[in-house]
Motif scaffolding. Structure first.
Motif, PDB file in Angstrom:
ATOM      1  N   VAL B  77       0.825  -1.218   0.000  1.00  0.00           N
ATOM      2  CA  VAL B  77       0.000   0.000   0.000  1.00  0.00           C
ATOM      3  C   VAL B  77       0.854   1.262   0.000  1.00  0.00           C
ATOM      4  O   VAL B  77       0.400   2.323  -0.432  1.00  0.00           O
ATOM      5  CB  VAL B  77      -0.989   0.074   1.182  1.00  0.00           C
ATOM      6  CG1 VAL B  77      -2.019  -1.021   1.115  1.00  0.00           C
ATOM      7  CG2 VAL B  77      -0.278   0.032   2.507  1.00  0.00           C
ATOM      8  N   LEU B  78       2.100   1.146   0.441  1.00  0.00           N
ATOM      9  CA  LEU B  78       2.961   2.329   0.479  1.00  0.00           C
ATOM     10  C   LEU B  78       3.338   2.776  -0.932  1.00  0.00           C
ATOM     11  O   LEU B  78       3.698   3.923  -1.154  1.00  0.00           O
ATOM     12  CB  LEU B  78       4.227   2.043   1.292  1.00  0.00           C
ATOM     13  CG  LEU B  78       3.987   1.652   2.751  1.00  0.00           C
ATOM     14  CD1 LEU B  78       5.283   1.255   3.418  1.00  0.00           C
ATOM     15  CD2 LEU B  78       3.317   2.784   3.511  1.00  0.00           C
ATOM     16  N   LYS B  79       3.245   1.855  -1.909  1.00  0.00           N
ATOM     17  CA  LYS B  79       3.638   2.183  -3.280  1.00  0.00           C
ATOM     18  C   LYS B  79       2.445   2.527  -4.161  1.00  0.00           C
ATOM     19  O   LYS B  79       2.625   2.940  -5.305  1.00  0.00           O
ATOM     20  CB  LYS B  79       4.400   0.994  -3.898  1.00  0.00           C
ATOM     21  CG  LYS B  79       5.709   0.671  -3.178  1.00  0.00           C
ATOM     22  CD  LYS B  79       6.707   0.002  -4.107  1.00  0.00           C
ATOM     23  CE  LYS B  79       8.025  -0.259  -3.406  1.00  0.00           C
ATOM     24  NZ  LYS B  79       7.941  -1.506  -2.590  1.00  0.00           N
ATOM     25  N   LEU B  80       1.231   2.365  -3.658  1.00  0.00           N
ATOM     26  CA  LEU B  80       0.059   2.641  -4.488  1.00  0.00           C
ATOM     27  C   LEU B  80      -0.124   4.144  -4.683  1.00  0.00           C
ATOM     28  O   LEU B  80       0.230   4.943  -3.822  1.00  0.00           O
ATOM     29  CB  LEU B  80      -1.198   2.074  -3.823  1.00  0.00           C
ATOM     30  CG  LEU B  80      -1.296   0.547  -3.707  1.00  0.00           C
ATOM     31  CD1 LEU B  80      -2.604   0.171  -3.038  1.00  0.00           C
ATOM     32  CD2 LEU B  80      -1.197  -0.100  -5.076  1.00  0.00           C
ATOM     33  N   THR B  87      -9.597   3.469  -4.379  1.00  0.00           N
ATOM     34  CA  THR B  87     -10.484   2.373  -4.759  1.00  0.00           C
ATOM     35  C   THR B  87     -10.496   1.272  -3.699  1.00  0.00           C
ATOM     36  O   THR B  87     -11.441   0.513  -3.601  1.00  0.00           O
ATOM     37  CB  THR B  87     -10.067   1.749  -6.106  1.00  0.00           C
ATOM     38  OG1 THR B  87      -8.743   1.219  -5.957  1.00  0.00           O
ATOM     39  CG2 THR B  87     -10.071   2.773  -7.220  1.00  0.00           C
ATOM     40  N   ILE B  88      -9.425   1.179  -2.922  1.00  0.00           N
ATOM     41  CA  ILE B  88      -9.361   0.150  -1.877  1.00  0.00           C
ATOM     42  C   ILE B  88     -10.047   0.620  -0.603  1.00  0.00           C
ATOM     43  O   ILE B  88     -10.838  -0.073   0.012  1.00  0.00           O
ATOM     44  CB  ILE B  88      -7.884  -0.178  -1.531  1.00  0.00           C
ATOM     45  CG1 ILE B  88      -7.180  -0.775  -2.733  1.00  0.00           C
ATOM     46  CG2 ILE B  88      -7.820  -1.137  -0.356  1.00  0.00           C
ATOM     47  CD1 ILE B  88      -5.725  -1.092  -2.466  1.00  0.00           C
ATOM     48  N   ARG B  89      -9.736   1.880  -0.232  1.00  0.00           N
ATOM     49  CA  ARG B  89     -10.226   2.435   1.027  1.00  0.00           C
ATOM     50  C   ARG B  89     -11.753   2.511   1.016  1.00  0.00           C
ATOM     51  O   ARG B  89     -12.342   3.040   0.082  1.00  0.00           O
ATOM     52  CB  ARG B  89      -9.639   3.838   1.185  1.00  0.00           C
ATOM     53  CG  ARG B  89      -9.338   4.226   2.602  1.00  0.00           C
ATOM     54  CD  ARG B  89      -8.904   5.663   2.678  1.00  0.00           C
ATOM     55  NE  ARG B  89      -7.496   5.866   2.382  1.00  0.00           N
ATOM     56  CZ  ARG B  89      -7.026   6.834   1.602  1.00  0.00           C
ATOM     57  NH1 ARG B  89      -7.852   7.667   1.002  1.00  0.00           N
ATOM     58  NH2 ARG B  89      -5.737   6.974   1.408  1.00  0.00           N
ATOM     59  N   GLY B  90     -12.376   1.954   2.031  1.00  0.00           N
ATOM     60  CA  GLY B  90     -13.831   1.980   2.093  1.00  0.00           C
ATOM     61  C   GLY B  90     -14.455   0.824   1.350  1.00  0.00           C
ATOM     62  O   GLY B  90     -15.661   0.596   1.447  1.00  0.00           O
ATOM     63  N   ASP B  91     -13.638   0.081   0.581  1.00  0.00           N
ATOM     64  CA  ASP B  91     -14.173  -1.048  -0.155  1.00  0.00           C
ATOM     65  C   ASP B  91     -13.588  -2.353   0.397  1.00  0.00           C
ATOM     66  O   ASP B  91     -14.257  -3.098   1.102  1.00  0.00           O
ATOM     67  CB  ASP B  91     -13.845  -0.881  -1.646  1.00  0.00           C
ATOM     68  CG  ASP B  91     -14.537  -1.940  -2.489  1.00  0.00           C
ATOM     69  OD1 ASP B  91     -15.571  -2.444  -2.035  1.00  0.00           O
ATOM     70  OD2 ASP B  91     -14.035  -2.273  -3.574  1.00  0.00           O
TER      71      ASP B  91
END
Lengths: 334, 328
Positions: B77-80, B87-91
């Motif tokens: 996640v540090l490289k995203l 798109t990941i957060r909250g999903d």
């Protein structure tokens, strides 16, 4: 209950706050913060008061200390009536120094612009525990050492201290005027676990050293049980139970107390007994339920619970419960 | 089983006004398996919240990542990019915060607030579908009469009910990992029992749980694995039974002993002397050294390595040097 040696006796004390009216011809309604509370505190003991938020435990302490006027009922200190501190000026001053309060938030209860030493000496000078600044300073330094702070902190400001240290300073300030009775209102709730243990031990050692009597208010039953000799359980402004700390697990406790005991997550891997999970929230204190205050959430509620308010009954020596479950079997007349 | 999250030797710190960086989290490593619950415990200032915010990529501006990886479903996640993260957060990844009072918008109905999460990640859903999924979510967190409560505003809910709304919002997209940061600290014990009951139930149904708390009782109640943090380091980790029945690190032992329980004796409580250090007074060596009853010479010079002390139990302490088999 009434015995001659009770240091503090509270009889049928009530505190109602009026609710602001929105229409001209509206009936005035009240928040029943504290209603018909009676208990006594003996010299040298620690009485714990537990309850959830909104149960009136802080209001009770504030009403006893005349920080807010009572609606009805009486408070006796050493046998004398002191309701709302309606006594002579000199007597009032004596009471103020004999009954002290330690508050919850160690950050909000110290003046950031006042040196620690001055914050502690001020009440000494005002109440006559010290006749000069020099004497007050000497006494303050001694007291700081008693609670485990270095005497040098006398000249420092509150922002230089951690929460645990500030709470110790709050304790010194209360001790400065030679109190007999201390009200500790959630005094360890804001502290970290390892510091909380230090402060709880400090309370216990000060109690012996200065012959103090505590009224310890808290929401965490395991902390309150640890420090108290007797425990008073409040719910929606009423006393539900008064019990010795060792009777908390007795079979004759109030269902609300049972739920409170069961709700505490224990830090152990031992298998849990079947937990009691109460439904719903604590109701509004503006229109408290008819009958028993706890009837809507009680898992043992009976039809009469929502009709008739139960009386406080002694179920074991020194153990009082307000619940229909413990009514005498042959209730002849009502 | 596959790991949902894996922290690999992750470090971060804070940059002060002069540009100097002080280290907070130092070499954090742990992982959470699919469907499991991990508890991170520690006192205030130990970095437990920073651990969860690092995973969510919600760190404050002054924070600096100093190394390591945080793998979420195999991706670091540090490289995203920010967009990928959104798109990941909250999903797949969602979080419940401590204060249910401040986390909700007071002027929007709770139905639209919960629905928003759903619509953002699934724009193809029709209005009716969104509504029925929101009703299902509210129902699953024990809010009675969800059809009616959907159109109410936050002020019409009590504290416990608002925290349920927050949970409903967090689970509506069935995340692979739910982070709960002190979810019950602001609530009364009887309400806390209700919320913990819901979280235990949800844990089985949907993904894994990362529980951040200072309350060891809550960890014992909900989690299978535990990480104990002290001053930015994960000093001990293992299964619930390993940590609670056989704590090894002097800090863990001290912490467990200092909590009054419903069965404590009335005698003086064992305490840990001193207070938790802040970021600015970390010293070389073990960060617990100056409060530790077993402090040795080496403790003040070198930071201890992680040692396996059981099949599922790791501790960072010089006391156990020589036992176990090296780095973990």
């Amino acid at each position: 209950m009434p015995d001659s040696e009770a240091l503090l006796r509270v009889e049928h004390l009530s505190k109602f706050f009026p609710v602001k009216k929105h229409r001209l011809f509206e009936e005035q309604s009240y928040v029943h913060a504290v209603e018909d509370v009676s208990f006594s505190v003996n010299a040298g003991e620690t009485l714990g008061i537990v309850g959830e938020s909104g149960s009136g435990k802080s209001t009770l302490a504030r009403t006893i200390l005349a920080l807010t006027p009572s609606t009805s009922g009486d408070v006796y200190y050493q046998g004398e009536k002191i309701t709302d501190f309606k006594v002579g000026h000199a007597e009032q001053k004596r009471l103020r120094s004999q009954m002290q309060m330690i508050f919850q938030d160690p950050y909000a209860s110290l003046n950031p612009k006042l040196k620690i030493g001055d914050a502690i000496s001020e009440p000494m000078l005002a109440n006559g525990q010290a006749s000069s600044r020099a004497e007050a300073e000497k006494k303050t330094r001694e007291l700081l050492e008693v609670v485990g702070l270095r005497p040098e902190v006398f000249d420092r400001y509150p922002h230089e201290f951690s929460g645990g240290q500030r709470q110790r300073i709050g304790i010194v300030r209360a001790l400065a005027v030679n109190p007999k009775l201390m009200f500790c209102d959630e005094s360890v709730s804001a502290l970290d676990v390892s510091v909380q243990a230090q402060v709880l031990n400090l309370f216990n050692s000060l109690k012996n050293e200065f012959n103090l009597t505590y009224v310890f208010i808290g929401h965490d039953l395991s902390v309150v049980r640890y420090i108290s000799d007797r425990i008073l359980v409040m719910y929606l402004g009423k006393v539900m139970e008064i019990t010795g700390y060792d009777q908390l697990f007795s079979e004759k406790t109030h269902p609300y107390t049972q739920a409170l005991v069961s709700a505490i997550p224990e830090p152990s891997t031992a298998p849990r007994k079947n937990r009691i999970i109460l439904e719903g929230d604590i109701p509004s204190a503006v229109n408290p339920p008819k009958g028993c205050r706890f009837c809507q959430r009680c898992f043992k509620a009976m039809p009469e619970c929502s009709e008739v308010e139960p009386e406080m009954r002694e179920v074991e020596p020194g153990h009082f419960v307000r619940c229909h479950l413990y009514d005498p079997k042959e209730a002849n007349e009502r | 089983m596959a790991n949902v999250v894996e922290f690999k030797n992750y470090s971060m710190g804070f940059r002060d006004d002069d540009g100097a960086v002080s280290n907070l989290l130092d070499g954090i490593s742990f992982s959470i398996e699919e469907g499991k619950a991990l508890g991170v415990v520690g006192e205030s200032g130990c970095g437990k919240s920073m651990t969860s915010l690092s995973l969510m990529r919600l760190l404050p501006d002054a924070a600096v990542v100093q190394g390591g990886e945080i793998l979420f479903e195999g991706k670091d996640v540090l490289k995203l990019s920010d967009k990928e993260m959104q798109t990941i957060r909250g999903d797949r990844l969602s979080m419940i915060f401590q204060e249910p009072m401040t986390a909700l918008n007071p002027v929007i109905t709770i139905g639209s607030q919960i629905g928003e999460c759903l619509v953002l990640h699934h724009p193809e859903l029709s209005k009716e579908e969104v509504r029925s999924r929101v009703i299902d979510a509210l129902d699953s967190v024990g809010i009675s009469n969800p059809e009616r409560r959907l159109d109410q505003y936050p002020h019409e809910f009590s504290g416990g009910m608002r925290q349920r709304v927050m949970i409903a919002m967090a689970i509506i997209n069935h995340p692979a990992l739910l982070i709960a940061d002190e979810p019950t600290t602001a609530l009364d014990v009887t309400i806390q029992a209700q919320i913990l009951d819901i979280m235990k139930r949800l844990k089985g149904e949907s993904g894994s749980l990362l529980m951040i708390t200072h309350n060891l009782g809550i960890v014992a109640e909900v989690c299978e694995e535990v990480v104990v943090m002290y001053a930015g380091r994960a000093i001990e980790r293992g299964t619930l039974a390993a940590i609670f029945d056989n704590p090894m690190h002097p800090y863990t032992r001290g912490l467990m002993a200092s909590i009054p329980t419903m069965h404590s004796d009335k005698g003086p409580l064992p305490t840990i002397p001193g207070t938790v250090p802040t970021v600015y007074d970390f010293k070389p060596g073990c960060r617990f050294a100056d409060r530790c009853p077993h402090c040795k010479d080496i403790c003040t010079r070198e930071a201890p390595q992680y040692r396996w002390v059981g099949d599922d139990h790791i501790v960072a302490c010089w006391l156990y040097e020589g036992e176990g088999d090296g780095n973990a």
